[in-house]
Design a protein around this motif. Structure first.
Motif, short mmCIF file in Angstrom:
data_model
loop_
_atom_site.label_atom_id
_atom_site.label_comp_id
_atom_site.label_asym_id
_atom_site.label_seq_id
_atom_site.Cartn_x
_atom_site.Cartn_y
_atom_site.Cartn_z
N ALA A 212 38.27 27.18 26.49
CA ALA A 212 39.69 27.54 26.38
C ALA A 212 40.41 26.58 25.44
CB ALA A 212 40.35 27.54 27.75
N LEU A 213 41.18 27.17 24.53
CA LEU A 213 42.09 26.41 23.67
C LEU A 213 43.50 26.71 24.16
CD1 LEU A 213 42.89 24.75 21.12
CD2 LEU A 213 42.88 26.94 19.87
N LEU A 214 44.20 25.70 24.66
CA LEU A 214 45.53 25.87 25.22
C LEU A 214 46.53 25.20 24.29
CD1 LEU A 214 44.59 25.03 28.92
CD2 LEU A 214 44.47 27.23 27.73
N ILE A 215 47.38 26.00 23.67
CA ILE A 215 48.28 25.49 22.64
C ILE A 215 49.71 25.93 22.92
CG2 ILE A 215 46.75 25.06 20.69
CD1 ILE A 215 46.90 27.94 19.91
N SER A 216 50.60 24.93 23.02
CA SER A 216 51.99 25.22 23.33
C SER A 216 52.87 24.13 22.75
CB SER A 216 52.19 25.31 24.85
OG SER A 216 51.95 24.05 25.45
N GLY A 217 54.14 24.13 23.14
CA GLY A 217 55.05 23.12 22.63
C GLY A 217 54.74 21.72 23.12
N GLY A 218 54.16 21.61 24.29
CA GLY A 218 53.90 20.29 24.86
C GLY A 218 52.44 19.92 24.98
N HIS A 219 51.54 20.88 24.73
CA HIS A 219 50.13 20.61 25.00
C HIS A 219 49.21 21.19 23.93
CE1 HIS A 219 51.09 19.33 29.14
NE2 HIS A 219 51.95 20.32 29.13
N ASN A 220 48.17 20.44 23.62
CA ASN A 220 47.00 20.93 22.91
C ASN A 220 45.81 20.51 23.75
OD1 ASN A 220 48.80 21.12 20.42
ND2 ASN A 220 46.83 21.67 19.56
N LEU A 221 45.06 21.47 24.25
CA LEU A 221 43.91 21.14 25.09
C LEU A 221 42.73 22.02 24.71
CD1 LEU A 221 45.35 20.82 28.73
CD2 LEU A 221 44.25 19.01 27.42
N LEU A 222 41.55 21.41 24.65
CA LEU A 222 40.30 22.15 24.55
C LEU A 222 39.53 21.85 25.82
CD1 LEU A 222 39.33 21.72 20.81
CD2 LEU A 222 39.34 23.90 22.05
N VAL A 223 39.30 22.89 26.61
CA VAL A 223 38.72 22.72 27.95
C VAL A 223 37.53 23.64 28.13
CG1 VAL A 223 39.18 22.96 30.41
CG2 VAL A 223 40.94 22.04 28.93
N LEU A 224 36.45 23.10 28.66
CA LEU A 224 35.32 23.92 29.08
C LEU A 224 35.52 24.25 30.55
CD1 LEU A 224 32.55 25.23 28.72
CD2 LEU A 224 31.51 23.00 29.19
N ALA A 225 35.78 25.52 30.84
CA ALA A 225 35.98 25.97 32.22
C ALA A 225 34.63 26.35 32.81
CB ALA A 225 36.93 27.16 32.24
N ARG A 226 34.11 25.54 33.70
CA ARG A 226 32.77 25.76 34.25
C ARG A 226 32.82 26.60 35.53
NH1 ARG A 226 29.30 20.43 34.29
NH2 ARG A 226 27.71 21.89 33.60
N ASP A 227 33.93 26.49 36.24
CA ASP A 227 34.10 27.23 37.49
C ASP A 227 35.57 27.11 37.86
OD1 ASP A 227 33.61 28.66 39.75
OD2 ASP A 227 32.07 27.34 40.56
N LEU A 228 35.99 27.84 38.86
CA LEU A 228 37.38 27.77 39.30
C LEU A 228 37.71 26.35 39.75
CD1 LEU A 228 40.01 29.30 39.94
CD2 LEU A 228 39.08 29.73 42.23
N GLY A 229 38.58 25.69 39.01
CA GLY A 229 38.97 24.33 39.34
C GLY A 229 38.05 23.26 38.81
N HIS A 230 36.99 23.63 38.09
CA HIS A 230 36.05 22.64 37.55
C HIS A 230 36.10 22.72 36.04
CE1 HIS A 230 31.74 20.76 37.59
NE2 HIS A 230 32.66 19.99 37.03
N TYR A 231 36.75 21.72 35.41
CA TYR A 231 36.98 21.75 33.98
C TYR A 231 36.55 20.45 33.33
CZ TYR A 231 39.84 25.49 35.73
OH TYR A 231 40.24 26.62 36.39
N ILE A 232 36.05 20.57 32.11
CA ILE A 232 35.73 19.39 31.31
C ILE A 232 36.66 19.39 30.10
CG2 ILE A 232 33.97 18.23 29.92
CD1 ILE A 232 31.86 19.60 31.67
N GLN A 233 37.42 18.33 29.97
CA GLN A 233 38.38 18.22 28.88
C GLN A 233 37.67 17.69 27.64
OE1 GLN A 233 41.98 15.26 28.07
NE2 GLN A 233 42.34 16.51 29.89
#
Length: 478
Positions: A212-233
């Motif tokens: 997931a690439l999350l891009i907004s006014g306050g955030h830039n994040l690249l996250v690997l979503a492995r499971d519900l609630g389990h993320y690697i930034q």
């Protein structure tokens, strides 16, 4: 603030969108950086969602349950759960009602576009007051459009972070009042996780793991979503996010900020030459997945000053020559800003596939992901890597209540929720607000030298003062 929102019909834009289905609620601890093996063993859900630094009375009811017990929750398989989602993390007041079947019953958003235009960005205190003025109407309209009463709700989900604490408080207090009065469970939602998981609302075939690439006014994040609630930034923002850069550039170019900077820049860029100004791509020397837009913003500012562009003259009143110069800057800025995204996404895809070879999708979400130019360029990146790009519709990319409600559904199903708050909770009760809230573990290779360089620069004379103090010598004159 009196007069800022005189009527719901004249100064607030209400939007109702009917679609169908998504994910969210997590309480994620701040993990130390870990080097992830190629095939790590996932922790049980109960240990993956600890509540850190929460007041004792707010500790989630699921925190001591095992994953097995959570899955036996009789409500978890109920397809008729109805969740109210409330979102007030920044500058939009939003609410929505979503069924666990994935049906969106209502979506309402009260925009603060006039405030954004007036202040050239988000003014926290003004935003808080605007939220407080409309939160009751927004929630009631969401219930009315869903043709439901509060008593038909199963639970209430609300954003508790990250975001502006003054704004978060308005939504959390409203959610707790409803939940307390009706004896309903409450689900605290991580705003950025909701952005990532909203794609599962739209695309039912989207399964974990995904990038997931999350891009907004306050955030830039690249996250690997492995499971519900389990993320690697894999990557995050070193300083300013891309949305902030769009907004500031639009303001300096004298564009109409009522639509926010992104759409204004994208529209003007169509008239310009993207190669006219040779802006430098940020962080070329850093071989990681982190982002930085402060330097690019400064380049844009200096170019605007060099061309004597006066932001006090709106673009609508600019001469044809002046408009052309502004269009060239807008197009050149957008090209480089998005090229920075492309380069980091390419590296993130390579890292993600090493950790989870089964990754098939890149989800792009957040307000900036509604930009058509951004989507087209990202699509080229994923196609080169034999992946697919998933982008929620624009109404679900910007901040909204649907993503919060659906995230509440996902986590409620597995027993992750708090018990009903007290029916008569005092106004000054301690609330679980998380203005700064990391999403997931930090991948060791994702640590940037730039992020570790945030050290106070001490003037040599101050260094002399310290040394003299330690040695018991007379202090030099500064």
């Amino acid at each position: 603030m009196t007069g800022l929102v005189p009527t719901l019909s004249s100064r607030i834009s209400w939007r109702l969108n009917l679609l169908h289905k998504t994910t969210q609620y997590v309480t994620i601890r701040a993990f130390k950086a870990l080097r992830i093996p190629s095939r790590p063993v996932l922790p049980p859900l109960s240990s993956a969602f600890p509540l850190n630094s929460s007041p004792p009375h707010l500790v989630s009811s699921y925190s001591n349950k095992s994953a097995a017990v959570q899955k036996q929750n009789p409500l978890s398989s109920d397809d008729n759960l109805v969740i109210l989602g409330i979102e007030t993390s920044c500058d939009d007041t939003a609410a929505a009602v979503v069924r666990s079947s994935g049906e969106i019953l209502s979506q309402v958003v009260a925009s603060q576009a006039d405030l954004l235009a007036r202040y050239g960005g988000v003014a926290p205190k003004m935003a808080e007051q605007a939220h407080a003025q409309v939160i009751d109407q927004v929630v009631q309209e969401a219930l009315d459009k869903a043709q439901l009463t509060e008593k038909e709700l199963t639970a209430v989900a609300v954003t508790i972070g990250p975001g502006l604490s003054l704004c978060l408080r308005v939504g959390v207090q409203k959610a707790r009042k409803i939940a307390g009065r009706l004896n309903l469970p409450i689900v605290g939602v991580h705003h950025m996780e909701a952005h990532a998981l909203v794609a599962r609302l739209v695309e039912k075939k989207l399964q974990f793991p995904f990038l997931a690439l999350l891009i907004s006014g306050g955030h830039n994040l690249l996250v690997l979503a492995r499971d519900l609630g389990h993320y690697i930034q894999l990557g995050t923002t070193v300083d300013d996010a891309i949305g902030e850069a769009y907004d500031k550039t639009a303001k300096w170019l004298g564009l109409d900020m009522r639509r926010s900077g992104g759409p204004a820049i994208e529209e003007l860029a169509h008239e310009g030459d993207a190669e006219a100004v040779k802006f430098r791509v940020p962080m070329k020397q850093h071989k990681d997945c982190n982002f930085s837009y402060a330097g690019l913003k400064n380049q844009v500012r200096l170019e605007i000053e060099a061309q004597n562009i006066n932001a006090e003259i709106p673009i609508s009143s600019a001469s044809s020559e002046d408009r052309g110069a502004r269009a060239n800057i807008a197009a050149s800025f957008q090209r480089v800003a998005v090229l920075h995204l492309e380069e980091k996404c390419q590296r993130a895809i390579e890292w993600a596939l090493k950790i989870e070879p089964s990754v098939k999708y890149l989800v792009a979400s957040g307000g900036v992901a509604s930009n058509k130019f951004v989507r087209s360029r990202l699509n080229q990146v994923v196609e080169r890597n034999a992946l697919q790009l998933l982008c929620p519709p624009p109404s679900l990319c910007t901040d909204n209540g649907v993503m919060i409600a659906w995230t509440g559904v996902e986590h409620f199903r597995v027993g992750r929720y708090d018990p009903p708050p007290p029916a008569n909770e005092p106004e000054d009760a301690q609330l679980d607000l998380r203005p700064r809230w990391p999403l997931g573990e930090e991948y060791a290779e994702g640590r940037s030298d730039a992020r570790s360089m945030r050290k106070a620069r001490i003037h040599p004379s101050l260094t002399s003062l310290v040394q003299a103090s330690l040695l018991g010598q007379p202090k030099p004159t500064v």
